[in-house]
Design a protein around this motif. Structure first.
Motif, PDB file in Angstrom:
ATOM      1  N   GLY A  34     -43.644 -96.504  28.150  1.00 17.04           N
ATOM      2  CA  GLY A  34     -43.268 -95.500  27.164  1.00 17.04           C
ATOM      3  C   GLY A  34     -44.250 -94.365  27.000  1.00 17.04           C
ATOM      4  O   GLY A  34     -44.053 -93.495  26.148  1.00 17.04           O
ATOM      5  N   SER A  35     -45.308 -94.331  27.805  1.00 17.95           N
ATOM      6  CA  SER A  35     -46.333 -93.292  27.657  1.00 17.95           C
ATOM      7  C   SER A  35     -46.119 -92.164  28.658  1.00 17.95           C
ATOM      8  O   SER A  35     -45.329 -92.278  29.597  1.00 17.95           O
ATOM      9  CB  SER A  35     -47.729 -93.888  27.861  1.00 17.95           C
ATOM     10  OG  SER A  35     -47.901 -94.314  29.207  1.00 17.95           O
ATOM     11  N   ILE A  36     -46.819 -91.061  28.434  1.00 17.40           N
ATOM     12  CA  ILE A  36     -46.914 -89.973  29.409  1.00 17.40           C
ATOM     13  C   ILE A  36     -48.313 -90.050  30.005  1.00 17.40           C
ATOM     14  O   ILE A  36     -49.305 -89.891  29.288  1.00 17.40           O
ATOM     15  CB  ILE A  36     -46.678 -88.598  28.765  1.00 17.40           C
ATOM     16  CG1 ILE A  36     -45.313 -88.549  28.081  1.00 17.40           C
ATOM     17  CG2 ILE A  36     -46.783 -87.494  29.819  1.00 17.40           C
ATOM     18  CD1 ILE A  36     -45.050 -87.244  27.334  1.00 17.40           C
ATOM     19  N   PHE A  37     -48.382 -90.292  31.290  1.00 14.33           N
ATOM     20  CA  PHE A  37     -49.657 -90.570  31.964  1.00 14.33           C
ATOM     21  C   PHE A  37     -49.888 -89.524  33.034  1.00 14.33           C
ATOM     22  O   PHE A  37     -49.011 -89.273  33.867  1.00 14.33           O
ATOM     23  CB  PHE A  37     -49.610 -91.966  32.593  1.00 14.33           C
ATOM     24  CG  PHE A  37     -50.915 -92.458  33.152  1.00 14.33           C
ATOM     25  CD1 PHE A  37     -51.741 -93.265  32.398  1.00 14.33           C
ATOM     26  CD2 PHE A  37     -51.312 -92.119  34.433  1.00 14.33           C
ATOM     27  CE1 PHE A  37     -52.947 -93.738  32.912  1.00 14.33           C
ATOM     28  CE2 PHE A  37     -52.506 -92.572  34.960  1.00 14.33           C
ATOM     29  CZ  PHE A  37     -53.331 -93.388  34.195  1.00 14.33           C
ATOM     30  N   GLY A  38     -51.056 -88.913  33.025  1.00 15.68           N
ATOM     31  CA  GLY A  38     -51.381 -87.875  33.994  1.00 15.68           C
ATOM     32  C   GLY A  38     -52.404 -88.338  35.016  1.00 15.68           C
ATOM     33  O   GLY A  38     -53.388 -89.005  34.676  1.00 15.68           O
ATOM     34  N   LEU A  39     -52.161 -87.974  36.266  1.00 14.02           N
ATOM     35  CA  LEU A  39     -53.085 -88.249  37.360  1.00 14.02           C
ATOM     36  C   LEU A  39     -53.686 -86.901  37.759  1.00 14.02           C
ATOM     37  O   LEU A  39     -52.989 -86.053  38.320  1.00 14.02           O
ATOM     38  CB  LEU A  39     -52.308 -88.874  38.515  1.00 14.02           C
ATOM     39  CG  LEU A  39     -53.007 -89.849  39.460  1.00 14.02           C
ATOM     40  CD1 LEU A  39     -53.604 -91.018  38.702  1.00 14.02           C
ATOM     41  CD2 LEU A  39     -52.036 -90.346  40.514  1.00 14.02           C
ATOM     42  N   ALA A 199     -51.808 -81.487  31.560  1.00 11.36           N
ATOM     43  CA  ALA A 199     -52.188 -82.841  31.146  1.00 11.36           C
ATOM     44  C   ALA A 199     -52.689 -82.850  29.708  1.00 11.36           C
ATOM     45  O   ALA A 199     -52.383 -83.768  28.938  1.00 11.36           O
ATOM     46  CB  ALA A 199     -53.252 -83.389  32.088  1.00 11.36           C
ATOM     47  N   GLU A 200     -53.435 -81.817  29.343  1.00  9.60           N
ATOM     48  CA  GLU A 200     -53.979 -81.774  27.972  1.00  9.60           C
ATOM     49  C   GLU A 200     -52.862 -81.645  26.941  1.00  9.60           C
ATOM     50  O   GLU A 200     -52.933 -82.229  25.865  1.00  9.60           O
ATOM     51  CB  GLU A 200     -54.968 -80.618  27.841  1.00  9.60           C
ATOM     52  CG  GLU A 200     -55.718 -80.596  26.515  1.00  9.60           C
ATOM     53  CD  GLU A 200     -57.006 -79.819  26.585  1.00  9.60           C
ATOM     54  OE1 GLU A 200     -57.936 -80.159  25.834  1.00  9.60           O
ATOM     55  OE2 GLU A 200     -57.105 -78.864  27.390  1.00  9.60           O
ATOM     56  N   ARG A 201     -51.826 -80.892  27.266  1.00 10.47           N
ATOM     57  CA  ARG A 201     -50.722 -80.707  26.316  1.00 10.47           C
ATOM     58  C   ARG A 201     -49.787 -81.910  26.253  1.00 10.47           C
ATOM     59  O   ARG A 201     -49.206 -82.191  25.202  1.00 10.47           O
ATOM     60  CB  ARG A 201     -49.920 -79.457  26.694  1.00 10.47           C
ATOM     61  CG  ARG A 201     -50.614 -78.152  26.396  1.00 10.47           C
ATOM     62  CD  ARG A 201     -49.655 -76.983  26.473  1.00 10.47           C
ATOM     63  NE  ARG A 201     -49.185 -76.731  27.814  1.00 10.47           N
ATOM     64  CZ  ARG A 201     -49.747 -75.872  28.661  1.00 10.47           C
ATOM     65  NH1 ARG A 201     -50.812 -75.197  28.295  1.00 10.47           N
ATOM     66  NH2 ARG A 201     -49.243 -75.684  29.871  1.00 10.47           N
ATOM     67  N   LEU A 202     -49.639 -82.624  27.366  1.00  6.75           N
ATOM     68  CA  LEU A 202     -48.588 -83.628  27.459  1.00  6.75           C
ATOM     69  C   LEU A 202     -49.064 -85.071  27.353  1.00  6.75           C
ATOM     70  O   LEU A 202     -48.349 -85.921  26.818  1.00  6.75           O
ATOM     71  CB  LEU A 202     -47.843 -83.482  28.791  1.00  6.75           C
ATOM     72  CG  LEU A 202     -46.918 -82.282  28.942  1.00  6.75           C
ATOM     73  CD1 LEU A 202     -46.496 -82.135  30.396  1.00  6.75           C
ATOM     74  CD2 LEU A 202     -45.691 -82.434  28.059  1.00  6.75           C
ATOM     75  N   CYS A 203     -50.223 -85.362  27.893  1.00  9.38           N
ATOM     76  CA  CYS A 203     -50.564 -86.753  28.175  1.00  9.38           C
ATOM     77  C   CYS A 203     -51.235 -87.455  27.009  1.00  9.38           C
ATOM     78  O   CYS A 203     -52.045 -86.878  26.287  1.00  9.38           O
ATOM     79  CB  CYS A 203     -51.482 -86.832  29.393  1.00  9.38           C
ATOM     80  SG  CYS A 203     -50.683 -86.322  30.909  1.00  9.38           S
ATOM     81  N   GLU A 204     -50.922 -88.733  26.903  1.00  3.72           N
ATOM     82  CA  GLU A 204     -51.639 -89.627  26.012  1.00  3.72           C
ATOM     83  C   GLU A 204     -52.828 -90.254  26.746  1.00  3.72           C
ATOM     84  O   GLU A 204     -53.901 -90.429  26.177  1.00  3.72           O
ATOM     85  CB  GLU A 204     -50.699 -90.719  25.509  1.00  3.72           C
ATOM     86  CG  GLU A 204     -49.504 -90.160  24.739  1.00  3.72           C
ATOM     87  CD  GLU A 204     -48.342 -91.137  24.687  1.00  3.72           C
ATOM     88  OE1 GLU A 204     -48.576 -92.352  24.832  1.00  3.72           O
ATOM     89  OE2 GLU A 204     -47.208 -90.680  24.485  1.00  3.72           O
ATOM     90  N   ARG A 205     -52.584 -90.587  28.014  1.00  5.01           N
ATOM     91  CA  ARG A 205     -53.632 -91.194  28.832  1.00  5.01           C
ATOM     92  C   ARG A 205     -53.663 -90.504  30.191  1.00  5.01           C
ATOM     93  O   ARG A 205     -52.640 -89.988  30.649  1.00  5.01           O
ATOM     94  CB  ARG A 205     -53.399 -92.702  29.005  1.00  5.01           C
ATOM     95  CG  ARG A 205     -53.326 -93.457  27.694  1.00  5.01           C
ATOM     96  CD  ARG A 205     -53.128 -94.939  27.907  1.00  5.01           C
ATOM     97  NE  ARG A 205     -54.316 -95.579  28.455  1.00  5.01           N
ATOM     98  CZ  ARG A 205     -55.360 -95.965  27.730  1.00  5.01           C
ATOM     99  NH1 ARG A 205     -55.362 -95.766  26.414  1.00  5.01           N
ATOM    100  NH2 ARG A 205     -56.400 -96.539  28.293  1.00  5.01           N
ATOM    101  N   ILE A 206     -54.828 -90.537  30.825  1.00  9.07           N
ATOM    102  CA  ILE A 206     -55.000 -89.889  32.124  1.00  9.07           C
ATOM    103  C   ILE A 206     -55.880 -90.750  33.020  1.00  9.07           C
ATOM    104  O   ILE A 206     -56.586 -91.648  32.557  1.00  9.07           O
ATOM    105  CB  ILE A 206     -55.657 -88.498  31.998  1.00  9.07           C
ATOM    106  CG1 ILE A 206     -57.041 -88.613  31.339  1.00  9.07           C
ATOM    107  CG2 ILE A 206     -54.761 -87.524  31.245  1.00  9.07           C
ATOM    108  CD1 ILE A 206     -57.881 -87.361  31.419  1.00  9.07           C
ATOM    109  N   ALA A 207     -55.806 -90.470  34.303  1.00 10.89           N
ATOM    110  CA  ALA A 207     -56.798 -90.951  35.259  1.00 10.89           C
ATOM    111  C   ALA A 207     -57.275 -89.742  36.038  1.00 10.89           C
ATOM    112  O   ALA A 207     -56.462 -88.930  36.494  1.00 10.89           O
ATOM    113  CB  ALA A 207     -56.212 -92.005  36.189  1.00 10.89           C
ATOM    114  N   ILE A 208     -58.572 -89.596  36.147  1.00 12.69           N
ATOM    115  CA  ILE A 208     -59.169 -88.528  36.946  1.00 12.69           C
ATOM    116  C   ILE A 208     -59.578 -89.126  38.286  1.00 12.69           C
ATOM    117  O   ILE A 208     -60.352 -90.089  38.338  1.00 12.69           O
ATOM    118  CB  ILE A 208     -60.383 -87.912  36.224  1.00 12.69           C
ATOM    119  CG1 ILE A 208     -59.931 -87.192  34.944  1.00 12.69           C
ATOM    120  CG2 ILE A 208     -61.136 -86.954  37.147  1.00 12.69           C
ATOM    121  CD1 ILE A 208     -61.068 -86.679  34.084  1.00 12.69           C
ATOM    122  N   ILE A 209     -59.010 -88.566  39.348  1.00  9.83           N
ATOM    123  CA  ILE A 209     -59.288 -89.071  40.702  1.00  9.83           C
ATOM    124  C   ILE A 209     -60.043 -87.999  41.482  1.00  9.83           C
ATOM    125  O   ILE A 209     -59.632 -86.835  41.527  1.00  9.83           O
ATOM    126  CB  ILE A 209     -57.990 -89.448  41.435  1.00  9.83           C
ATOM    127  CG1 ILE A 209     -57.317 -90.636  40.717  1.00  9.83           C
ATOM    128  CG2 ILE A 209     -58.269 -89.809  42.878  1.00  9.83           C
ATOM    129  CD1 ILE A 209     -56.107 -91.188  41.442  1.00  9.83           C
TER     130      ILE A 209
END
Length: 312
Positions: A34-39, A199-209
């Motif tokens: 249910g989250s928005i996750f950014g890579l 990602a800053e506007r949309l995401c709850e969680r992120i992974a930086i690769i």
């Protein structure tokens, strides 16, 4: 918004090697349902390879992954909507047929796909596109059609690889709104991007690769909290006893002083400035943005590579 505690996607120690290149080097991720996750990461960081392994399009050389609770990702394919970085539609198909066809590939009956395609286009004020061949549409229009085809079967998990690339500002805003709406409806969204603002506007969680490794994985706020807030100060007095209150790392840009907020907080600083006769014109305390956090986590060179890749 997050609806469930369990993870929709999990990966542990994924490795993928192409020839002599270690494209993905021990990536571990957990995406809450249910989250928005950014890579996040520059081109070549390993984002697309990671997504393809998560989806079962390619197999890792080592490591494990779970997709919607299944260790064999392809068995969940009909519950997934995937928009690859390389766009592609049959040019002779109409917009409605292209959307219905993409739904059929995920198990949606073609008649139902056509019905939903008509509704999806009409809901977005695009009813006039319905019978237009793909070859007559602009790049942005065709990308919108492919995105609707990604969603037509109402997937539980939506994976978008660089979805904002090639879109103008107006269509980027529309896509952001669509992503939020799908998450509100209960879908899990994963998207890769090299544009940190999305990602800053949309995401709850992120992974930086970076260079095939996860440099950070967690909440956006956790990434930003790695840096102290920044103080911007303008004074009427050019010098005086108040200068001793400024941290050693304070730098002056024009009339403005910039420095990290001291550990003691703003109150001792304000007292020292007032007692020292600084004559405060403006004072603001700004929380670092995700771009600042990205630079601190992944390094200036990775951030510079991100900056080179501006969507068309």
């Amino acid at each position: 918004m997050q609806r469930e505690a369990e993870a929709a996607v999990e990966a542990r120690d994924l490795v993928k090697i192409f020839g002599t290149k270690r494209a993905v080097d021990g990536v571990s991720l957990q995406v809450p349902a249910g989250s928005i996750f950014g890579l996040l990461g520059p081109n070549g960081a390993g984002k697309t390879t990671t997504l393809r392994m998560l989806l079962g399009i390619i197999d890792p050389d080592s490591g494990t992954r779970s997709l919607l609770g299944r260790s064999a990702p392809l068995t969940a394919a009909n519950e997934v909507g995937y928009l690859p970085e390389e766009r592609g539609l049959y040019p002779s198909m109409t917009a409605r047929e292209a959307i219905a066809f993409m739904g059929a590939l995920r198990g949606l009956p073609i008649a139902e796909g056509r019905r939903r395609a008509t509704a999806l286009l009409a809901d977005r004020g695009l009813a006039e596109w319905e019978k237009k061949p793909i070859r007559t549409l602009s790049k942005g229009m065709a990308q919108t059609v492919q995105l609707l085809g990604t969603l037509v079967h109402k997937p539980r998990l939506i994976v978008l690889d660089e979805p904002f690339s090639g879109l103008d500002a107006i269509n980027q805003e529309k896509l952001e709104a669509l992503i939020r709406a799908e998450a509100e409806a209960g879908a899990t969204i994963i998207f890769s991007t090299h544009v940190i603002a999305h990602a800053e506007r949309l995401c709850e969680r992120i992974a930086i690769i970076a260079a095939g490794k996860v440099a950070f994985a967690g909440a956006v706020d956790e990434a930003r909290d790695r840096l102290r807030p920044v103080v911007r100060l303008q004074t009427r007095a050019g010098d005086g006893a108040w200068r001793a209150a400024l941290p050693a790392g304070a730098r002056q840009v024009g009339r403005e002083w910039r420095f990290e907020l001291p550990e003691g907080g703003p109150e001792p600083l304000l007292r020292a400035l007032i007692d020292g006769g600084a004559g405060i014109d403006t004072l603001s305390i700004e929380r670092p943005g995700l771009h600042d956090a990205f630079v601190a986590i992944a390094g200036a060179s990775a951030a510079a590579e991100m900056g080179k890749e501006v969507p068309a």
